[in-house]
Motif scaffolding. Sequence first.
Motif, PDB file in Angstrom:
ATOM      1  N   ILE A 179       0.826  -1.210   0.000  1.00 32.22           N
ATOM      2  CA  ILE A 179       0.000   0.000   0.000  1.00 32.22           C
ATOM      3  C   ILE A 179       0.862   1.261   0.000  1.00 32.22           C
ATOM      4  CG2 ILE A 179      -1.862  -1.142   1.246  1.00 32.22           C
ATOM      5  CD1 ILE A 179      -0.835   0.303   3.786  1.00 32.22           C
ATOM      6  N   TYR A 180       2.178   1.083   0.074  1.00 34.36           N
ATOM      7  CA  TYR A 180       3.066   2.221   0.298  1.00 34.36           C
ATOM      8  C   TYR A 180       3.133   3.162  -0.908  1.00 34.36           C
ATOM      9  CZ  TYR A 180       4.238  -1.332   3.680  1.00 34.36           C
ATOM     10  OH  TYR A 180       4.148  -2.311   4.639  1.00 34.36           O
ATOM     11  N   LYS A 181       2.974   2.626  -2.092  1.00 30.25           N
ATOM     12  CA  LYS A 181       2.992   3.470  -3.291  1.00 30.25           C
ATOM     13  C   LYS A 181       1.847   4.477  -3.244  1.00 30.25           C
ATOM     14  CE  LYS A 181       3.361   3.138  -8.332  1.00 30.25           C
ATOM     15  NZ  LYS A 181       3.397   2.194  -9.483  1.00 30.25           N
ATOM     16  N   ASP A 182       0.675   4.027  -2.796  1.00 28.37           N
ATOM     17  CA  ASP A 182      -0.476   4.930  -2.668  1.00 28.37           C
ATOM     18  C   ASP A 182      -0.205   5.998  -1.619  1.00 28.37           C
ATOM     19  OD1 ASP A 182      -1.839   3.469  -4.580  1.00 28.37           O
ATOM     20  OD2 ASP A 182      -2.884   2.219  -3.114  1.00 28.37           O
ATOM     21  N   MET A 183       0.464   5.617  -0.541  1.00 28.35           N
ATOM     22  CA  MET A 183       0.770   6.592   0.505  1.00 28.35           C
ATOM     23  C   MET A 183       1.736   7.651  -0.005  1.00 28.35           C
ATOM     24  SD  MET A 183       1.134   4.181   3.893  1.00 28.35           S
ATOM     25  CE  MET A 183       1.345   5.632   4.945  1.00 28.35           C
ATOM     26  N   ALA A 184       2.760   7.209  -0.747  1.00 28.18           N
ATOM     27  CA  ALA A 184       3.724   8.163  -1.295  1.00 28.18           C
ATOM     28  C   ALA A 184       3.039   9.135  -2.241  1.00 28.18           C
ATOM     29  CB  ALA A 184       4.841   7.408  -2.016  1.00 28.18           C
ATOM     30  N   LYS A 185       2.135   8.620  -3.048  1.00 30.88           N
ATOM     31  CA  LYS A 185       1.408   9.472  -3.991  1.00 30.88           C
ATOM     32  C   LYS A 185       0.536  10.478  -3.248  1.00 30.88           C
ATOM     33  CE  LYS A 185      -1.772   9.215  -7.923  1.00 30.88           C
ATOM     34  NZ  LYS A 185      -2.560   8.294  -8.799  1.00 30.88           N
ATOM     35  N   ARG A 186      -0.113  10.016  -2.187  1.00 32.14           N
ATOM     36  CA  ARG A 186      -1.004  10.879  -1.413  1.00 32.14           C
ATOM     37  C   ARG A 186      -0.250  12.064  -0.813  1.00 32.14           C
ATOM     38  NH1 ARG A 186      -2.740   8.088   3.645  1.00 32.14           N
ATOM     39  NH2 ARG A 186      -3.144   6.431   2.120  1.00 32.14           N
ATOM     40  N   TYR A 187       1.002  11.821  -0.399  1.00 36.94           N
ATOM     41  CA  TYR A 187       1.781  12.890   0.232  1.00 36.94           C
ATOM     42  C   TYR A 187       2.693  13.615  -0.754  1.00 36.94           C
ATOM     43  CZ  TYR A 187       0.222  11.189   4.777  1.00 36.94           C
ATOM     44  OH  TYR A 187      -0.542  10.835   5.870  1.00 36.94           O
ATOM     45  N   GLY A 188       2.590  13.298  -2.044  1.00 30.76           N
ATOM     46  CA  GLY A 188       3.339  14.023  -3.063  1.00 30.76           C
ATOM     47  C   GLY A 188       4.809  13.679  -3.140  1.00 30.76           C
ATOM     48  N   ALA A 189       5.195  12.469  -2.688  1.00 36.59           N
ATOM     49  CA  ALA A 189       6.593  12.061  -2.720  1.00 36.59           C
ATOM     50  C   ALA A 189       6.956  11.436  -4.067  1.00 36.59           C
ATOM     51  CB  ALA A 189       6.873  11.069  -1.597  1.00 36.59           C
ATOM     52  N   GLU A 190       8.226  11.383  -4.348  1.00 37.02           N
ATOM     53  CA  GLU A 190       8.729  10.683  -5.527  1.00 37.02           C
ATOM     54  C   GLU A 190       8.995   9.231  -5.122  1.00 37.02           C
ATOM     55  OE1 GLU A 190      12.781  10.379  -8.214  1.00 37.02           O
ATOM     56  OE2 GLU A 190      12.381  12.237  -7.109  1.00 37.02           O
ATOM     57  N   ALA A 191       8.161   8.311  -5.559  1.00 40.22           N
ATOM     58  CA  ALA A 191       8.281   6.910  -5.158  1.00 40.22           C
ATOM     59  C   ALA A 191       9.429   6.238  -5.899  1.00 40.22           C
ATOM     60  CB  ALA A 191       6.979   6.168  -5.426  1.00 40.22           C
ATOM     61  N   VAL A 192      10.314   5.595  -5.141  1.00 38.48           N
ATOM     62  CA  VAL A 192      11.438   4.852  -5.713  1.00 38.48           C
ATOM     63  C   VAL A 192      11.223   3.377  -5.372  1.00 38.48           C
ATOM     64  CG1 VAL A 192      13.931   4.541  -5.761  1.00 38.48           C
ATOM     65  CG2 VAL A 192      12.955   6.829  -5.350  1.00 38.48           C
ATOM     66  N   PRO A 193      10.831   2.536  -6.351  1.00 33.01           N
ATOM     67  CA  PRO A 193      10.539   1.122  -6.065  1.00 33.01           C
ATOM     68  C   PRO A 193      11.803   0.351  -5.651  1.00 33.01           C
ATOM     69  CG  PRO A 193       9.609   1.804  -8.176  1.00 33.01           C
ATOM     70  CD  PRO A 193      10.555   2.885  -7.749  1.00 33.01           C
ATOM     71  N   ILE A 194      11.783  -0.210  -4.462  1.00 32.86           N
ATOM     72  CA  ILE A 194      12.874  -1.047  -3.950  1.00 32.86           C
ATOM     73  C   ILE A 194      12.223  -2.197  -3.187  1.00 32.86           C
ATOM     74  CG2 ILE A 194      14.939  -1.178  -2.510  1.00 32.86           C
ATOM     75  CD1 ILE A 194      15.280   1.821  -2.872  1.00 32.86           C
TER      76      ILE A 194
END
Length: 294
Positions: free
Chosen positions: A178-193
């Motif tokens: 669910i972390y990708k959705d959280m990053a998007k919600r807070y406007g972060a640049e998601a880096v998949p690891i």
Amino acid sequence: MRGTKSIRYVSLACLLTLFGSIVLSGCTVNSNDRVPTPNMGVNPYRVNTGFLLRNAVERGTLRIATERDYPPFSYRGTGGILTGFDVEIAEEVARHMELKAEFVETEWENLLPGLTEGKYDAVFNQIEDRPDRRALYDFSVAYLSSTPVLLVHSSGKAQIRAFSDIKGKRVGLNPTGIYKDMAKRYGAEAVPIKYISDAANKLANGDLDAVISDQLSVTNLKQQFPEMPVAAAESADRVSEISAAFVKGNPDLVAAVDNALATMQQDGTYLTIWNKYFGDAPISYKGIHDRKVK
């Protein structure tokens, strides 16, 4: 009168034959009537279901799906042996049911569909019990609970103290949760690891500003690498309850697993596995008896 007497003899013979059958059946061990273990507390054949538990008893194995590639819950350890918190919990569940755990390894996206296809009996792999999933699957009692946390460099140089501070920041995360959705919600640049250890190393080296993961993975990380300069900044206001998943129509199997988990809690087996992976940190979840009752 002869006809009546003959009928009596025939009726008596039938009754004797029926009685003999009942006596013999009562003295013969029938695998279809066997309860795997008294700890289960249920008769697995009193309910007409999909027969997964009956088939498991007859095989002597409980078929369990796992992702194999999600430490510390399921992964290949020393010597390539499948291990992890979920794996060991599943092994003990099977043992408490007097069955052997037979693991089926598959990708995350195939775990639940494989239940519907009959490839295995249960999934132990950090599956969250959610209302949308209950339309297709049944779940055991929760065998752990966790919450998303924000991991930052312990020096505080990125000046990130809360999720609200990650806007525009480089945030490492596992792309399947669910972390990708959280990053998007807070406007972060998601880096998949995929692995938290890799993400934490990048964070320590300054290649990331923060990491979003689950509380238990972070606890396990700090247990393995206590000197790593990372720290949890904030926990999200969201608790995930993790359960074993089953295809619908097998309440006897669900009840058997629930009873095995309860027995493991009572005999200390659960806590032994828990401490191995998560220690006795204050934020540690202590056991299934602390779970929210559904």
